[in-house]
Scaffold this motif. Structure first.
Motif, mmCIF file in Angstrom:
data_model
loop_
_atom_site.group_PDB
_atom_site.id
_atom_site.type_symbol
_atom_site.label_atom_id
_atom_site.label_comp_id
_atom_site.label_asym_id
_atom_site.label_seq_id
_atom_site.Cartn_x
_atom_site.Cartn_y
_atom_site.Cartn_z
ATOM 1 N N ILE A 197 0.836 -1.204 0.000
ATOM 2 C CA ILE A 197 0.000 0.000 0.000
ATOM 3 C C ILE A 197 0.874 1.258 0.000
ATOM 4 O O ILE A 197 1.846 1.354 0.745
ATOM 5 C CB ILE A 197 -0.940 0.006 1.220
ATOM 6 N N VAL A 198 0.495 2.186 -0.832
ATOM 7 C CA VAL A 198 1.196 3.466 -0.943
ATOM 8 C C VAL A 198 0.456 4.515 -0.129
ATOM 9 O O VAL A 198 -0.776 4.628 -0.200
ATOM 10 C CB VAL A 198 1.291 3.906 -2.415
ATOM 11 N N ASP A 199 1.214 5.285 0.644
ATOM 12 C CA ASP A 199 0.646 6.389 1.416
ATOM 13 C C ASP A 199 1.081 7.728 0.821
ATOM 14 O O ASP A 199 2.098 7.808 0.127
ATOM 15 C CB ASP A 199 1.110 6.311 2.873
ATOM 16 N N LYS A 200 0.312 8.743 1.094
ATOM 17 C CA LYS A 200 0.668 10.088 0.630
ATOM 18 C C LYS A 200 2.070 10.453 1.131
ATOM 19 O O LYS A 200 2.443 10.160 2.267
ATOM 20 C CB LYS A 200 -0.350 11.110 1.140
ATOM 21 N N ASN A 201 2.861 11.058 0.255
ATOM 22 C CA ASN A 201 4.231 11.507 0.513
ATOM 23 C C ASN A 201 5.263 10.386 0.537
ATOM 24 O O ASN A 201 6.445 10.639 0.797
ATOM 25 C CB ASN A 201 4.334 12.337 1.800
ATOM 26 N N ASP A 202 4.852 9.144 0.265
ATOM 27 C CA ASP A 202 5.846 8.092 0.021
ATOM 28 C C ASP A 202 6.663 8.471 -1.209
ATOM 29 O O ASP A 202 6.168 9.146 -2.119
ATOM 30 C CB ASP A 202 5.161 6.746 -0.242
ATOM 31 N N ILE A 203 7.904 8.024 -1.258
ATOM 32 C CA ILE A 203 8.745 8.247 -2.429
ATOM 33 C C ILE A 203 8.766 6.972 -3.265
ATOM 34 O O ILE A 203 9.209 5.922 -2.794
ATOM 35 C CB ILE A 203 10.190 8.619 -2.025
#
Length: 221
Positions: A197-203
């Motif tokens: 899962i990708v979260d906001k502000n992940d690079i």
């Protein structure tokens, strides 16, 4: 156990000096060479060994055991003729990896013809990275790996928050591959699975063709 590599840096100008410091900071053995005694004095405490020597002198290079090193970086700044001659000498005496800082396109063409293994354009490469930062607030970093392909660090926006790697559809839809996701300085997920899962502000560390990366950034991120 893997043997630790040893490097030579010839030329202690701005680029060569910075390279010596960075290599030394990560525990790499570095032999620094320059014909300026003041520069040798400055870097004597930084590197493993600093030697005052004119690198155009082939016999002196051989006597000091330059053949024993894994890689030699030629970072001569202004003197293009000296840079070319030193590169030629290093290749003729059998140095396996010779990396050379190029000042311009003409310099690069000559270095290619005489067998330099890698040609470095620090100013041009940095300018490209800065340009990508300026034109897009989504790009955290940019590394060119060939004329048409790059690695781009893209900041995940609200649009990607909570989505899985599979939902993002980078590979199937855009021929790009997310090779890593950095969630914080000490939390890096290498080769994330489809269910990550990708979260906001992940690079999102993404590799692909430049045109595909641009489409991916425009359409999905």
């Amino acid at each position: 156990m893997r043997q630790k590599k040893e490097f030579v840096v010839i030329g202690l100008g701005r680029f060569g000096g910075s390279l010596c410091k960075e290599l030394s900071d990560i525990g790499i053995e570095v032999l620094a060479i320059d014909k300026d005694p003041e520069r040798i004095k400055e870097y004597n405490s930084v590197v493993s060994q600093a030697v005052e020597l004119d690198a155009i002198d082939e016999e002196s290079l051989i006597e000091m055991g330059i053949r024993n090193f894994d890689c030699v970086v030629v970072s001569i700044g202004e003197d293009i003729q000296a840079s070319i001659l030193i590169t030629l000498i290093l290749k003729e005496i059998g140095i396996k990896q010779v990396w050379v800082k190029a000042r311009n396109d003409y310099h690069e063409k000559v270095l290619q013809k005489i067998g330099a293994d890698r040609i470095i354009h620090p100013e041009r490469d940095m300018a490209r990275r800065i340009a990508h930062h300026i034109v897009s607030d989504k790009v955290a970093d940019y590394i060119e790996i060939s004329k048409n392909h790059s690695i781009v660090e893209i900041v995940a926006s609200d649009k990607l928050n909570g989505k899985t790697v599979e939902n993002i559809d980078a590979q199937e839809g855009f021929n790009c591959v997310i090779v890593a996701i950095r969630k914080s300085e000490d939390n890096l997920i290498l080769l994330p699975s489809k269910t990550t899962i990708v979260d906001k502000n992940d690079i999102l560390v993404t590799i692909g063709k430049n045109t595909d990366l641009e489409r991916f950034e425009d359409k999905k991120v």
